[in-house]
Design a protein around this motif. Structure first.
Motif, PDB file in Angstrom:
ATOM      1  N   ALA A  59      -5.159   5.935   5.577  1.00  0.00           N
ATOM      2  CA  ALA A  59      -6.379   6.177   6.344  1.00  0.00           C
ATOM      3  C   ALA A  59      -7.501   6.170   5.324  1.00  0.00           C
ATOM      4  O   ALA A  59      -7.908   7.206   4.808  1.00  0.00           O
ATOM      5  CB  ALA A  59      -6.314   7.502   7.083  1.00  0.00           C
ATOM      6  N   GLY A  60      -7.949   4.962   4.974  1.00  0.00           N
ATOM      7  CA  GLY A  60      -8.875   4.838   3.860  1.00  0.00           C
ATOM      8  C   GLY A  60      -8.162   5.183   2.568  1.00  0.00           C
ATOM      9  O   GLY A  60      -7.055   4.712   2.298  1.00  0.00           O
ATOM     10  N   SER A 110      -8.108   1.242   9.543  1.00  0.00           N
ATOM     11  CA  SER A 110      -8.192   2.115   8.366  1.00  0.00           C
ATOM     12  C   SER A 110      -6.941   2.013   7.506  1.00  0.00           C
ATOM     13  O   SER A 110      -6.966   2.419   6.342  1.00  0.00           O
ATOM     14  CB  SER A 110      -8.394   3.566   8.811  1.00  0.00           C
ATOM     15  N   PHE A 111      -5.847   1.465   8.054  1.00  0.00           N
ATOM     16  CA  PHE A 111      -4.600   1.396   7.273  1.00  0.00           C
ATOM     17  C   PHE A 111      -4.418   0.065   6.566  1.00  0.00           C
ATOM     18  O   PHE A 111      -3.498  -0.080   5.762  1.00  0.00           O
ATOM     19  CB  PHE A 111      -3.372   1.714   8.136  1.00  0.00           C
ATOM     20  N   ALA A 112      -5.275  -0.919   6.862  1.00  0.00           N
ATOM     21  CA  ALA A 112      -5.175  -2.203   6.162  1.00  0.00           C
ATOM     22  C   ALA A 112      -6.552  -2.812   5.932  1.00  0.00           C
ATOM     23  O   ALA A 112      -6.712  -4.029   5.966  1.00  0.00           O
ATOM     24  CB  ALA A 112      -4.285  -3.168   6.949  1.00  0.00           C
ATOM     25  N   LEU A 131       0.797  -1.234   0.000  1.00  0.00           N
ATOM     26  CA  LEU A 131       0.000   0.000   0.000  1.00  0.00           C
ATOM     27  C   LEU A 131       0.825   1.278   0.000  1.00  0.00           C
ATOM     28  O   LEU A 131       0.261   2.374  -0.047  1.00  0.00           O
ATOM     29  CB  LEU A 131      -0.940   0.010   1.217  1.00  0.00           C
ATOM     30  N   GLY A 132       2.145   1.156   0.051  1.00  0.00           N
ATOM     31  CA  GLY A 132       2.977   2.353   0.049  1.00  0.00           C
ATOM     32  C   GLY A 132       3.572   2.650   1.410  1.00  0.00           C
ATOM     33  O   GLY A 132       3.131   2.136   2.439  1.00  0.00           O
ATOM     34  N   GLU A 133       4.581   3.467   1.439  1.00  0.00           N
ATOM     35  CA  GLU A 133       5.345   3.741   2.654  1.00  0.00           C
ATOM     36  C   GLU A 133       4.534   4.488   3.702  1.00  0.00           C
ATOM     37  O   GLU A 133       4.713   4.292   4.897  1.00  0.00           O
ATOM     38  CB  GLU A 133       6.605   4.547   2.315  1.00  0.00           C
ATOM     39  N   GLU A 134       3.663   5.390   3.256  1.00  0.00           N
ATOM     40  CA  GLU A 134       2.915   6.185   4.220  1.00  0.00           C
ATOM     41  C   GLU A 134       1.712   5.412   4.739  1.00  0.00           C
ATOM     42  O   GLU A 134       1.039   4.690   3.997  1.00  0.00           O
ATOM     43  CB  GLU A 134       2.453   7.500   3.594  1.00  0.00           C
ATOM     44  N   ARG A 135       1.434   5.585   6.029  1.00  0.00           N
ATOM     45  CA  ARG A 135       0.283   4.926   6.634  1.00  0.00           C
ATOM     46  C   ARG A 135      -0.997   5.429   5.989  1.00  0.00           C
ATOM     47  O   ARG A 135      -1.221   6.625   5.850  1.00  0.00           O
ATOM     48  CB  ARG A 135       0.252   5.219   8.143  1.00  0.00           C
ATOM     49  N   TYR A 159      -7.449  -8.457  12.913  1.00  0.00           N
ATOM     50  CA  TYR A 159      -7.185  -7.120  13.451  1.00  0.00           C
ATOM     51  C   TYR A 159      -6.814  -6.145  12.330  1.00  0.00           C
ATOM     52  O   TYR A 159      -7.330  -5.022  12.275  1.00  0.00           O
ATOM     53  CB  TYR A 159      -6.064  -7.164  14.484  1.00  0.00           C
ATOM     54  N   LEU A 160      -5.911  -6.550  11.457  1.00  0.00           N
ATOM     55  CA  LEU A 160      -5.491  -5.657  10.368  1.00  0.00           C
ATOM     56  C   LEU A 160      -6.685  -5.233   9.525  1.00  0.00           C
ATOM     57  O   LEU A 160      -6.795  -4.065   9.125  1.00  0.00           O
ATOM     58  CB  LEU A 160      -4.445  -6.347   9.504  1.00  0.00           C
TER      59      LEU A 160
END
Length: 262
Positions: free
Chosen positions: A168-169, A216-218, A162-166, A211-212
């Motif tokens: 949020a949707g 919102s990040f996964a 999903l990319g380096e940055e966390r 859990y993941l």
């Protein structure tokens, strides 16, 4: 896509709730009177509201995600004690308007404060919290903090997909640069007390996936047609850290209790 599209069923089953001793300690900040009212902001699937039920006779729990509220309704309604009241409301914290005359003896905001207009919500709560009442803002450390080897490895897998940055949707997560205690000290609830409650958890591959998928990040929708590939990669990665599919976590809840000045 909302922040938690596709997550409610995972959220209810796999998100850790709050420890019983934390719920009991929060209840000690409530004035000694009946009826006793709780407002749970950003309730999600109702994990905090459920833990606090034994201590309150009247609970309002709100969340802006209707699927979260529907899941909370299904899970909590059968558990409401006789003589108690529970209202589950689809609303943002910023737009919530309790019934006329209703005031909370305690407000709980767990793992949701970073999503709010914090200053605006704290000022709004001044009209929604009873005299002598309190606002509790608390959270444990995020999985994204990755304070163990196995967490760090899974975090790298997420970044690879999903990319380096966390995330949020569909957006990236925006970190706040001010301590919550400082924000609260500038609010009507300026008398702030802090304490921590340690927790130890044990996970397995299935519960880690669950859990993941509650975050919102996964969230599952973020992976599109690569979801099965992601699951396989996480499974292979975790096998390098345990022979019996057991993964330990040491964490803690940081709790901030805000009261009005005397």
């Amino acid at each position: 896509m909302s922040l938690f599209t596709g997550t409610p069923s995972y959220y209810r089953q796999y998100r850790p709730g709050i420890p019983d001793d934390l719920a009991a300690r929060l209840a000690t900040y409530v004035p000694d009177r009946q009826p006793c009212s709780l407002l749970d902001v950003g309730t999600g699937t109702g994990l905090v509201a459920e833990a606090m039920m034994p201590f309150f006779t009247d609970i309002i729990a709100c969340d802006n995600d209707p699927d979260m509220i529907a899941t909370a309704e299904q899970a909590l309604r059968p558990k409401v004690p006789q003589g108690a009241a529970l209202s589950l409301v689809t609303s943002t914290a910023e737009d919530l308007r309790p019934p006329t005359g209703w005031k909370a003896d305690l407000v709980t905001i767990c793992r949701a404060f970073h999503w709010l207009d914090q200053v605006a919500v704290l000022h709004l709560l001044d009209s929604q919290v009873a005299e002598g009442g309190a606002v509790a803002v608390f959270s444990n450390r995020s999985f994204w903090a990755a304070e163990s080897d196995w967490k760090a490895a899974v975090k790298q897998v997420i970044k690879g997909f999903l990319g380096e940055e966390r995330r949020a949707g569909t957006r990236t997560f925006q970190h706040h640069n001010r301590p919550y205690s400082e924000i609260m000290e500038e609010s009507p609830f300026s008398q702030v007390e802090e304490f921590t409650v340690p927790v130890i958890r044990t996970w397995n591959t299935a519960s880690i996936h669950g859990y993941l998928y509650s975050t919102s990040f996964a969230a599952p929708a973020l992976f599109g047609d690569r979801l099965e590939e992601f699951e396989t990669t996480v499974h292979k990665t975790l096998r390098g850290f345990s022979r019996d599919d057991t993964y330990h976590e040491t964490n803690e809840f940081l709790v901030r209790i805000g009261r009005r000045s005397a």
